[in-house]
Design an enzyme around this catalytic site. Structure first.
Site, PDB file in Angstrom:
ATOM      1  N   GLU A 151      41.641   4.520  43.422  1.00  0.00           N
ATOM      2  CA  GLU A 151      41.592   5.070  42.069  1.00  0.00           C
ATOM      3  C   GLU A 151      42.859   5.885  41.807  1.00  0.00           C
ATOM      4  OE1 GLU A 151      38.197   7.088  39.293  1.00  0.00           O
ATOM      5  OE2 GLU A 151      38.454   7.953  41.283  1.00  0.00           O
TER       6      GLU A 151
ATOM      7  N   CYS B 210      36.917   8.222  35.018  1.00  0.00           N
ATOM      8  CA  CYS B 210      36.392   7.496  36.180  1.00  0.00           C
ATOM      9  C   CYS B 210      35.913   6.095  35.827  1.00  0.00           C
ATOM     10  CB  CYS B 210      35.276   8.292  36.836  1.00  0.00           C
ATOM     11  SG  CYS B 210      33.906   8.671  35.721  1.00  0.00           S
TER      12      CYS B 210
ATOM     13  N   LYS C 180      29.496  25.430  38.157  1.00  0.00           N
ATOM     14  CA  LYS C 180      30.781  25.703  38.795  1.00  0.00           C
ATOM     15  C   LYS C 180      31.801  24.716  38.244  1.00  0.00           C
ATOM     16  CE  LYS C 180      33.305  24.391  41.458  1.00  0.00           C
ATOM     17  NZ  LYS C 180      34.742  23.937  41.266  1.00  0.00           N
TER      18      LYS C 180
END
Length: 491
Positions: free
Chosen positions: A391, A292, A184
């Site tokens: 973040e 990330c 997905k």
């Protein structure tokens, strides 16, 4: 999402399910816009629950009734290598398409989206051929055969920032282990993952072993909870990861979560700043800051604080902001208008704080169209500030002063995250010693680059489990103990 007519050759009007193209059960579509121009480049069908059911059913049938999980490791490896060969024929198209979708500079896209999927397939094909899948050992009453078997049907949910490299980082070890997969991908990069289906068909991957459906959050949540799924492998935000972990906990379902980060780059007092600056792009600015692992907290000793600020600001100001398809560009746009606004919101909050804005701070001049953000550097940031805690996922760095080595380690560890990091020093042994004291899943000394033959993953809110290398492959295998007589031991 919207209900629209298909427009271009890049449109994806169906899902890849059971080895063929399946018409969607809904009329919902996602319109893909080019990040640098905001011009529509294609549309893609969005799945509803019935489409998820069909994809899981195909994966389940391929696992329970098909040959894949019962085939020899060498047979699976051979198909995976054909898959890699077929992918490489599509690498150039994939490279350009991803750069158009999410703004990734073309040179990086070639490496991660063009070459990356084939690399994942070949590495895991090599691994599974050498992996001990069955081993007998003596027991009190005879012998036990310790066997490793595929964990089952895997729901692989992947993000938009490295869409094709990460799309194969989960199916590749899963396929090697003998699992079947429902992939997905993210709607933000809606068009590119279906190239994987084209390559899978050419390679002769058995029907149902890999299925690809695009879905929004409700349908994705339905996939996570689906009774036909045995494991969820997810890369994305910590917030989404917490929801997935809670649901997998409720269902007693395995999961691997690779989540967010707010990593620290520790510049020691003996660091060579030329080496540090040479590594800044990969360590702290890669993919327009949409990575990330980026070390977006730069920890600098007070004795050299001004030098470090000047070096980082000079690098950021010298980045070439522009069209990601131009090889000269080093900072492209954000992946979407909504994400651009999130990044600019973080910048506005930091400007209102006591931190000093050194360079950047908004939308770059001359880029009225496209979701661009200037490479931005703040100094004198407190580690308790929002800019140091959350973040940003954009080209925005916070430079934080520290007193001594112990203080630097304390600041680096004072974060809810623990995914990456780096240490910069003229003394590598000293750097390794500091690296050992930082609570993080990966850390580099005088550079940062992921090693795909070694485990990758995070501590704390940065995730659960490990990907890559033998450890990553192991997460797609279950252990079974078969109790037998001692005659089962090899002579």
């Amino acid at each position: 999402m919207s209900t629209v007519q298909y427009r271009t050759a890049l449109d994806r009007p169906a899902f890849f399910v059971g080895g063929t193209w399946l018409a969607p059960s809904t009329d919902e579509h996602h319109v893909a816009l080019e990040a640098a121009t905001e011009v529509p480049i294609g549309t893609a069908a969005m799945a509803g629950p019935a489409d998820i059911d069909a994809a899981v059913a195909a994966a389940r049938a391929a696992l329970d009734s098909g040959p894949w999980g019962r085939s020899a490791a060498a047979e699976r490896a051979e198909v995976m290598r054909r898959f890699a060969d077929a992918w490489e024929k599509r690498a150039d198209l994939a490279t350009t398409l991803v750069s158009r979708e999410n703004g990734m500079p073309i040179a990086l896209s070639r490496q991660t989206n063009g070459l990356g999927p084939a690399g994942h397939l070949r590495r895991n094909a090599d691994l599974i051929e050498k992996f001990p899948l069955e081993a007998p050992r003596l027991s009190m009453r005879g012998a036990t055969i310790v066997r490793r078997e595929p964990v089952g049907v895997v729901a692989a949910i992947t993000p938009w920032n490295f869409p094709l490299g990460l799309a194969l980082s989960k199916p590749a070890p899963a396929l090697a282990a003998g699992c079947t997969v429902v992939l997905k991908p993210s709607p933000e990069t809606a068009l590119d993952s279906y190239l994987l289906a084209d390559a899978a068909i050419e390679a002769g991957l058995p029907a149902g072993v890999l299925n690809i459906v695009l879905a929004d959050r409700p349908a994705s949540a339905y996939l996570v909870s689906h009774p036909g799924v045995d494991k969820v492998a997810f890369t994305g935000s910590t917030a989404a990861g917490r929801a997935i972990a809670a649901e997998c906990g409720r269902l007693v379902r395995r999961c691997t979560l690779e989540l967010g980060g707010k990593s620290a780059s520790i510049v020691l007092d003996d660091a060579d700043l030329d080496t540090f600056v040479a590594g800044l792009d990969a360590a702290s600015f890669m993919n327009n800051g949409q990575t990330c692992t980026l070390q977006s907290r730069i920890l600098a000793p007070r004795s050299r604080f001004g030098e470090v600020v000047e070096a980082v600001a000079g690098f950021a100001a010298g980045m070439v902001v522009g069209d990601p398809l131009d090889p000269a560009t080093t900072c492209g746009p954000m992946a979407s208008k909504a994400h651009q606004e999130r990044v600019l919101g973080h910048i506005r909050t930091a400007i209102a704080s006591p931190a000093r804005l050194i360079t950047g701070g908004g939308r770059p001049a001359g880029h009225e169209r496209g979701w661009f953000v200037e490479p931005t550097v703040f100094a004198d940031v407190d580690n308790a500030d929002r800019l140091a805690r959350e973040e940003v996922f954009g080209p925005v760095l916070a430079i934080i002063p520290y007193d001594d080595e112990a203080d630097a380690v304390r600041i680096a560890n004072h974060s809810e995250y623990g995914l990456a990091g780096s240490v910069w020093t003229a003394d590598e042994a000293r750097g390794v010693d500091v690296a050992r004291r930082v609570r993080t899943g990966t850390i580099g000394v005088n550079y940062y680059a992921i090693d795909f033959d070694s485990p990758f993953g995070g501590l704390k809110a940065s995730g659960i489990g490990r990907e890559y290398g033998p450890e990553g492959l192991s997460s797609y295998l279950d252990h079974k103990s078969i109790y037998t007589s001692a005659a089962q031991l090899p002579s």
